[in-house]
Motif scaffolding. Structure first.
Motif, mmCIF file in Angstrom:
data_model
loop_
_atom_site.group_PDB
_atom_site.id
_atom_site.type_symbol
_atom_site.label_atom_id
_atom_site.label_comp_id
_atom_site.label_asym_id
_atom_site.label_seq_id
_atom_site.Cartn_x
_atom_site.Cartn_y
_atom_site.Cartn_z
ATOM 1 N N ALA A 27 1.129 -1.407 0.148
ATOM 2 C CA ALA A 27 -0.058 0.330 0.108
ATOM 3 C C ALA A 27 0.596 1.413 0.443
ATOM 4 N N GLU A 28 2.134 1.175 0.897
ATOM 5 C CA GLU A 28 2.653 2.306 0.247
ATOM 6 C C GLU A 28 3.255 2.534 -0.451
ATOM 7 N N LEU A 29 3.940 1.542 -0.888
ATOM 8 C CA LEU A 29 4.833 1.559 -2.073
ATOM 9 C C LEU A 29 3.436 2.037 -3.481
ATOM 10 N N LEU A 30 2.636 1.830 -3.566
ATOM 11 C CA LEU A 30 1.486 1.880 -4.197
ATOM 12 C C LEU A 30 1.192 3.755 -4.357
ATOM 13 N N LYS A 31 1.214 3.977 -3.501
ATOM 14 C CA LYS A 31 1.221 5.309 -2.968
ATOM 15 C C LYS A 31 2.503 6.129 -4.005
ATOM 16 N N ILE A 32 3.354 5.934 -3.365
ATOM 17 C CA ILE A 32 4.616 6.563 -4.308
ATOM 18 C C ILE A 32 4.066 5.816 -6.487
ATOM 19 N N ASN A 33 4.170 5.126 -5.965
ATOM 20 C CA ASN A 33 3.744 4.066 -7.751
ATOM 21 C C ASN A 33 2.145 5.717 -8.227
ATOM 22 N N GLY A 34 1.178 6.351 -7.655
ATOM 23 C CA GLY A 34 0.682 7.167 -8.021
ATOM 24 C C GLY A 34 0.683 8.158 -7.531
ATOM 25 N N ARG A 35 1.498 8.665 -6.995
ATOM 26 C CA ARG A 35 2.392 9.830 -7.309
ATOM 27 C C ARG A 35 3.008 10.575 -8.582
ATOM 28 N N LEU A 36 3.804 9.453 -8.656
ATOM 29 C CA LEU A 36 4.341 8.986 -10.240
ATOM 30 C C LEU A 36 3.623 9.469 -11.459
ATOM 31 N N HIS A 37 3.307 8.334 -11.918
ATOM 32 C CA HIS A 37 1.761 8.080 -12.300
ATOM 33 C C HIS A 37 1.378 9.387 -13.052
ATOM 34 N N ALA A 38 0.762 10.024 -11.151
ATOM 35 C CA ALA A 38 1.054 11.765 -11.809
ATOM 36 C C ALA A 38 1.038 12.518 -12.149
ATOM 37 N N GLU A 39 2.240 12.153 -12.028
ATOM 38 C CA GLU A 39 3.546 13.169 -12.565
ATOM 39 C C GLU A 39 3.841 12.976 -13.872
ATOM 40 N N GLY A 40 3.505 11.949 -14.280
ATOM 41 C CA GLY A 40 3.597 11.098 -15.575
ATOM 42 C C GLY A 40 5.017 10.641 -15.865
ATOM 43 N N THR A 41 5.747 10.308 -14.534
ATOM 44 C CA THR A 41 7.376 10.066 -14.172
ATOM 45 C C THR A 41 7.494 7.887 -14.364
ATOM 46 N N LEU A 42 6.222 7.851 -14.483
ATOM 47 C CA LEU A 42 6.457 6.351 -13.797
ATOM 48 C C LEU A 42 5.759 5.380 -15.402
ATOM 49 N N GLY A 43 6.556 4.416 -15.604
ATOM 50 C CA GLY A 43 6.336 4.222 -16.910
ATOM 51 C C GLY A 43 5.684 2.206 -16.096
ATOM 52 N N PRO A 44 6.421 1.212 -16.752
ATOM 53 C CA PRO A 44 6.436 -0.203 -16.861
ATOM 54 C C PRO A 44 6.753 -0.548 -15.210
ATOM 55 N N SER A 45 5.671 -1.009 -13.996
ATOM 56 C CA SER A 45 6.883 -1.400 -12.795
ATOM 57 C C SER A 45 6.198 -3.093 -12.957
ATOM 58 N N ALA A 46 7.263 -3.125 -11.731
ATOM 59 C CA ALA A 46 6.163 -5.267 -11.833
ATOM 60 C C ALA A 46 6.999 -5.289 -10.246
ATOM 61 N N ARG A 47 6.095 -6.228 -9.923
ATOM 62 C CA ARG A 47 6.896 -6.751 -8.205
ATOM 63 C C ARG A 47 6.633 -8.843 -9.106
ATOM 64 N N LEU A 48 8.428 -9.499 -9.442
ATOM 65 C CA LEU A 48 8.216 -10.082 -10.169
ATOM 66 C C LEU A 48 7.958 -12.060 -8.807
ATOM 67 N N GLY A 49 7.765 -12.471 -9.493
ATOM 68 C CA GLY A 49 7.599 -13.853 -8.921
ATOM 69 C C GLY A 49 8.713 -14.314 -8.028
ATOM 70 N N THR A 50 8.772 -15.454 -6.819
ATOM 71 C CA THR A 50 9.727 -15.333 -6.465
ATOM 72 C C THR A 50 10.963 -16.622 -7.820
ATOM 73 N N THR A 51 11.960 -16.761 -7.168
ATOM 74 C CA THR A 51 12.836 -16.914 -7.756
ATOM 75 C C THR A 51 12.639 -18.163 -8.624
ATOM 76 N N ASP A 97 12.997 8.221 -2.261
ATOM 77 C CA ASP A 97 11.589 7.696 -2.017
ATOM 78 C C ASP A 97 10.800 6.387 -1.768
ATOM 79 N N LEU A 98 11.351 5.326 -2.880
ATOM 80 C CA LEU A 98 10.758 3.975 -2.213
ATOM 81 C C LEU A 98 11.767 3.416 -1.736
ATOM 82 N N ARG A 99 12.961 3.318 -1.489
ATOM 83 C CA ARG A 99 13.698 3.155 0.438
ATOM 84 C C ARG A 99 12.804 3.844 1.416
ATOM 85 N N ARG A 100 12.601 4.871 1.851
ATOM 86 C CA ARG A 100 12.004 5.112 2.397
ATOM 87 C C ARG A 100 10.783 4.224 3.622
ATOM 88 N N VAL A 101 10.241 4.016 2.800
ATOM 89 C CA VAL A 101 9.160 2.433 2.669
ATOM 90 C C VAL A 101 9.655 1.918 2.772
#
Length: 124
Positions: A27-51, A97-101
């Motif tokens: 939820a905290e990471l998605l807040k950053i995603n939302g902000r970056l999307h609104a700013e037009g900065t965010l492209g694709p992002s993904a959480r990868l499956g397990t190794t 910002d991501l590291r703060r979360v």
């Protein structure tokens, strides 16, 4: 310029989170995603499956498929962001910002050189 922000973490530590802890982190990471999307900065992002669900193709010819990533590292690549930033410092600010979360994660910031067949790469 586009930058990849690669998120590394000790996979066992992330898997040890309770569902509630994981949901709170996301939820905290998605807040950053939302902000970056609104700013037009965010492209694709993904959480990868397990190794353990991954495989790697390596070797000559058709290659050979082996289980998992082939790396002797403590941390695994668990996610990525593509961001469009004017400067490297702007990309670093996003990673901070991501590291703060998620302060135990490691973030690698790397320029992306877009590849288009027949089109020369832009000069720096």
């Amino acid at each position: 310029m586009f930058y990849a922000i690669l998120a590394y973490h000790v996979e066992d530590a992330i898997e040890a989170l309770t569902p509630q802890e994981d949901a709170a982190l996301m939820a905290e990471l998605l807040k950053i995603n939302g902000r970056l999307h609104a700013e037009g900065t965010l492209g694709p992002s993904a959480r990868l499956g397990t190794t353990r669900d991954a495989c790697t193709l390596r070797g000559p010819g058709d290659g050979m498929i082996i289980d998992g990533p082939f790396a002797e590292t403590k941390e695994q690549l668990l996610g990525l962001y593509v961001v469009d930033c004017v400067t490297r410092d702007d990309a670093i600010a996003i990673a901070r910002d991501l590291r703060r979360v998620n302060p135990t994660a490691v973030y690698e910031i790397r320029p992306i050189l877009l590849f288009k067949p027949g089109v020369p790469l832009a000069e720096k």
